[in-house]
Design a protein around this motif. Sequence first.
Motif, PDB file in Angstrom:
ATOM      1  N   ILE A   1       0.831  -1.203   0.000  1.00 49.96           N
ATOM      2  CA  ILE A   1       0.000   0.000   0.000  1.00 49.96           C
ATOM      3  C   ILE A   1       0.866   1.253   0.000  1.00 49.96           C
ATOM      4  CG2 ILE A   1      -1.680   1.317   1.348  1.00 49.96           C
ATOM      5  CD1 ILE A   1      -2.808  -1.379   2.298  1.00 49.96           C
ATOM      6  N   GLY A   2       1.956   1.256   0.772  1.00 51.69           N
ATOM      7  CA  GLY A   2       2.850   2.414   0.795  1.00 51.69           C
ATOM      8  C   GLY A   2       3.492   2.662  -0.566  1.00 51.69           C
ATOM      9  N   GLY A   3       3.924   1.546  -1.224  1.00 46.50           N
ATOM     10  CA  GLY A   3       4.521   1.711  -2.550  1.00 46.50           C
ATOM     11  C   GLY A   3       3.556   2.269  -3.564  1.00 46.50           C
ATOM     12  N   VAL A   4       2.318   1.814  -3.522  1.00 49.57           N
ATOM     13  CA  VAL A   4       1.299   2.321  -4.446  1.00 49.57           C
ATOM     14  C   VAL A   4       1.063   3.811  -4.229  1.00 49.57           C
ATOM     15  CG1 VAL A   4      -1.124   2.180  -5.090  1.00 49.57           C
ATOM     16  CG2 VAL A   4       0.198   0.084  -4.734  1.00 49.57           C
ATOM     17  N   LEU A   5       0.962   4.214  -2.983  1.00 51.74           N
ATOM     18  CA  LEU A   5       0.747   5.628  -2.677  1.00 51.74           C
ATOM     19  C   LEU A   5       1.920   6.477  -3.158  1.00 51.74           C
ATOM     20  CD1 LEU A   5      -0.792   5.357   0.912  1.00 51.74           C
ATOM     21  CD2 LEU A   5      -1.982   5.872  -1.223  1.00 51.74           C
ATOM     22  N   VAL A   6       3.144   5.978  -2.972  1.00 51.43           N
ATOM     23  CA  VAL A   6       4.324   6.728  -3.429  1.00 51.43           C
ATOM     24  C   VAL A   6       4.316   6.856  -4.948  1.00 51.43           C
ATOM     25  CG1 VAL A   6       6.834   6.662  -3.578  1.00 51.43           C
ATOM     26  CG2 VAL A   6       5.702   6.136  -1.410  1.00 51.43           C
ATOM     27  N   SER A   7       3.939   5.756  -5.641  1.00 50.99           N
ATOM     28  CA  SER A   7       3.892   5.796  -7.117  1.00 50.99           C
ATOM     29  C   SER A   7       2.853   6.799  -7.591  1.00 50.99           C
ATOM     30  CB  SER A   7       3.557   4.396  -7.649  1.00 50.99           C
ATOM     31  OG  SER A   7       4.537   3.459  -7.254  1.00 50.99           O
ATOM     32  N   ILE A   8       1.691   6.814  -6.969  1.00 53.49           N
ATOM     33  CA  ILE A   8       0.642   7.776  -7.351  1.00 53.49           C
ATOM     34  C   ILE A   8       1.122   9.208  -7.129  1.00 53.49           C
ATOM     35  CG2 ILE A   8      -1.658   8.609  -6.792  1.00 53.49           C
ATOM     36  CD1 ILE A   8      -2.387   5.696  -6.141  1.00 53.49           C
TER      37      ILE A   8
ATOM     38  N   LEU B   1       4.251  10.321  -7.181  1.00 52.81           N
ATOM     39  CA  LEU B   1       5.275  10.652  -8.179  1.00 52.81           C
ATOM     40  C   LEU B   1       4.642  10.970  -9.532  1.00 52.81           C
ATOM     41  CD1 LEU B   1       8.024   8.020  -7.278  1.00 52.81           C
ATOM     42  CD2 LEU B   1       8.082  10.490  -6.844  1.00 52.81           C
ATOM     43  N   CYS B   2       3.642  10.134  -9.892  1.00 52.66           N
ATOM     44  CA  CYS B   2       2.963  10.390 -11.170  1.00 52.66           C
ATOM     45  C   CYS B   2       2.281  11.747 -11.167  1.00 52.66           C
ATOM     46  CB  CYS B   2       1.954   9.287 -11.447  1.00 52.66           C
ATOM     47  SG  CYS B   2       2.698   7.679 -11.808  1.00 52.66           S
ATOM     48  N   PHE B   3       1.681  12.093 -10.050  1.00 54.89           N
ATOM     49  CA  PHE B   3       1.002  13.387  -9.954  1.00 54.89           C
ATOM     50  C   PHE B   3       1.995  14.527 -10.047  1.00 54.89           C
ATOM     51  CE2 PHE B   3      -2.456  16.097  -8.923  1.00 54.89           C
ATOM     52  CZ  PHE B   3      -1.980  17.058  -8.072  1.00 54.89           C
ATOM     53  N   LEU B   4       3.143  14.405  -9.393  1.00 59.06           N
ATOM     54  CA  LEU B   4       4.175  15.443  -9.467  1.00 59.06           C
ATOM     55  C   LEU B   4       4.757  15.552 -10.862  1.00 59.06           C
ATOM     56  CD1 LEU B   4       6.019  14.783  -6.053  1.00 59.06           C
ATOM     57  CD2 LEU B   4       4.478  16.686  -6.614  1.00 59.06           C
ATOM     58  N   ARG B   5       4.912  14.429 -11.561  1.00 56.75           N
ATOM     59  CA  ARG B   5       5.441  14.449 -12.911  1.00 56.75           C
ATOM     60  C   ARG B   5       4.506  15.189 -13.856  1.00 56.75           C
ATOM     61  NH1 ARG B   5       7.333   8.790 -15.146  1.00 56.75           N
ATOM     62  NH2 ARG B   5       8.711   9.099 -13.337  1.00 56.75           N
ATOM     63  N   LYS B   6       3.188  14.940 -13.705  1.00 58.58           N
ATOM     64  CA  LYS B   6       2.235  15.635 -14.557  1.00 58.58           C
ATOM     65  C   LYS B   6       2.287  17.138 -14.326  1.00 58.58           C
ATOM     66  CE  LYS B   6      -1.090  11.878 -15.089  1.00 58.58           C
ATOM     67  NZ  LYS B   6      -2.474  11.424 -14.813  1.00 58.58           N
ATOM     68  N   ILE B   7       2.416  17.520 -13.058  1.00 62.49           N
ATOM     69  CA  ILE B   7       2.507  18.955 -12.758  1.00 62.49           C
ATOM     70  C   ILE B   7       3.768  19.555 -13.380  1.00 62.49           C
ATOM     71  CG2 ILE B   7       2.762  20.626 -10.867  1.00 62.49           C
ATOM     72  CD1 ILE B   7       1.031  18.759  -9.170  1.00 62.49           C
ATOM     73  N   TRP B   8       4.887  18.822 -13.280  1.00 65.30           N
ATOM     74  CA  TRP B   8       6.150  19.367 -13.827  1.00 65.30           C
ATOM     75  C   TRP B   8       6.074  19.519 -15.321  1.00 65.30           C
ATOM     76  CZ3 TRP B   8       9.900  16.971 -16.956  1.00 65.30           C
ATOM     77  CH2 TRP B   8      11.087  17.658 -17.106  1.00 65.30           C
ATOM     78  N   ARG B   9       5.454  18.528 -16.054  1.00 62.71           N
ATOM     79  CA  ARG B   9       5.315  18.611 -17.504  1.00 62.71           C
ATOM     80  C   ARG B   9       4.395  19.762 -17.927  1.00 62.71           C
ATOM     81  NH1 ARG B   9       4.654  12.246 -19.402  1.00 62.71           N
ATOM     82  NH2 ARG B   9       6.825  11.637 -18.960  1.00 62.71           N
ATOM     83  N   SER B  10       3.318  19.961 -17.169  1.00 60.80           N
ATOM     84  CA  SER B  10       2.417  21.054 -17.523  1.00 60.80           C
ATOM     85  C   SER B  10       3.094  22.409 -17.365  1.00 60.80           C
ATOM     86  CB  SER B  10       1.147  20.962 -16.694  1.00 60.80           C
ATOM     87  OG  SER B  10       1.470  21.127 -15.305  1.00 60.80           O
ATOM     88  N   ASN B  11       3.926  22.546 -16.354  1.00 61.16           N
ATOM     89  CA  ASN B  11       4.646  23.804 -16.145  1.00 61.16           C
ATOM     90  C   ASN B  11       5.682  24.035 -17.246  1.00 61.16           C
ATOM     91  OD1 ASN B  11       3.193  24.359 -13.819  1.00 61.16           O
ATOM     92  ND2 ASN B  11       4.692  23.335 -12.467  1.00 61.16           N
ATOM     93  N   ALA B  12       6.337  22.958 -17.674  1.00 63.41           N
ATOM     94  CA  ALA B  12       7.328  23.088 -18.743  1.00 63.41           C
ATOM     95  C   ALA B  12       6.721  23.461 -20.070  1.00 63.41           C
ATOM     96  CB  ALA B  12       8.105  21.760 -18.872  1.00 63.41           C
TER      97      ALA B  12
END
Length: 263
Positions: free
Chosen positions: A240-247, A249-260
């Motif tokens: 469960i902890g790994g799944v939450l961490v993956s979610i 990271l994916c959310f942060l990646r989407k934010i970083w791409r949108s800003n770029a």
Amino acid sequence: MKTLENSLILGILACAFYLPLVVSYKKVTIPAELKSVAAKVSVNTTSCSVTCGLGFKVEEMCEITPAGERRNCTLRRSDCLTSWICGLLHFTVPVGKPFEISCLSSDATGIDSQAYIYTWRLAQGLITTNDVLFKPFKNPDSVIKLSPTRESDAGTYRCDVQMTKTFKVIKRIYFGIRVIQNDLVDLDFQKSLTLEQRIAENEEEGNKQNITHVETRQQQSFWQSKLLNEPLIGVGSGVIGGVLVSIALCFLRKIWRSNAAEK
């Protein structure tokens, strides 16, 4: 003055009657022959062999010397009576089966039969101790033999045992007899049980015998499940902890791409 004179006269008369008694008193001496005589007494005894009616007890008789020593001890059997009322006994007898009842217990069969009188009474068809309902039943012996037993023999038989010399009642006992048909009911209790009753009886006995075993197994199962669940809980928590961490990271990646892309 007259009262004083009367008192003096009574005092003189009392002394006159008392003095001869004092003067005539002599010291009693025990002869030497009696000092060496041993008395035979009961030093020990058992309880009565029965709780009601005529029974016996065993006494230990010993000669006691003047010095307090015991010698020539013997055992003596004597009659005893605790209570003369013995209550009611129940019997169920099939038709045609020989049956007998006796006023005397098995340990009193050796007594002198002529020393006692046996009086029987019957309440036919009833199981009762109400003496008003009894009628005389002719049987001079201490035993009644029913051979074969008939339905008309059912009822309550009362036996009174009396001393021949004094007519004192020393025992009264009631015998309640039920007479049934052979095909009416099976007297074998275990055989007459249904399958459900046998299972219930076996389960009850099994529960009493295996209650400790069941508790032990329950405790073992509890600790085994606890030991097994602890690793599973740890693995589950990690997944469960790994799944939450993956979610995240994916959310942060989407934010970083949108800003770029906006730049």
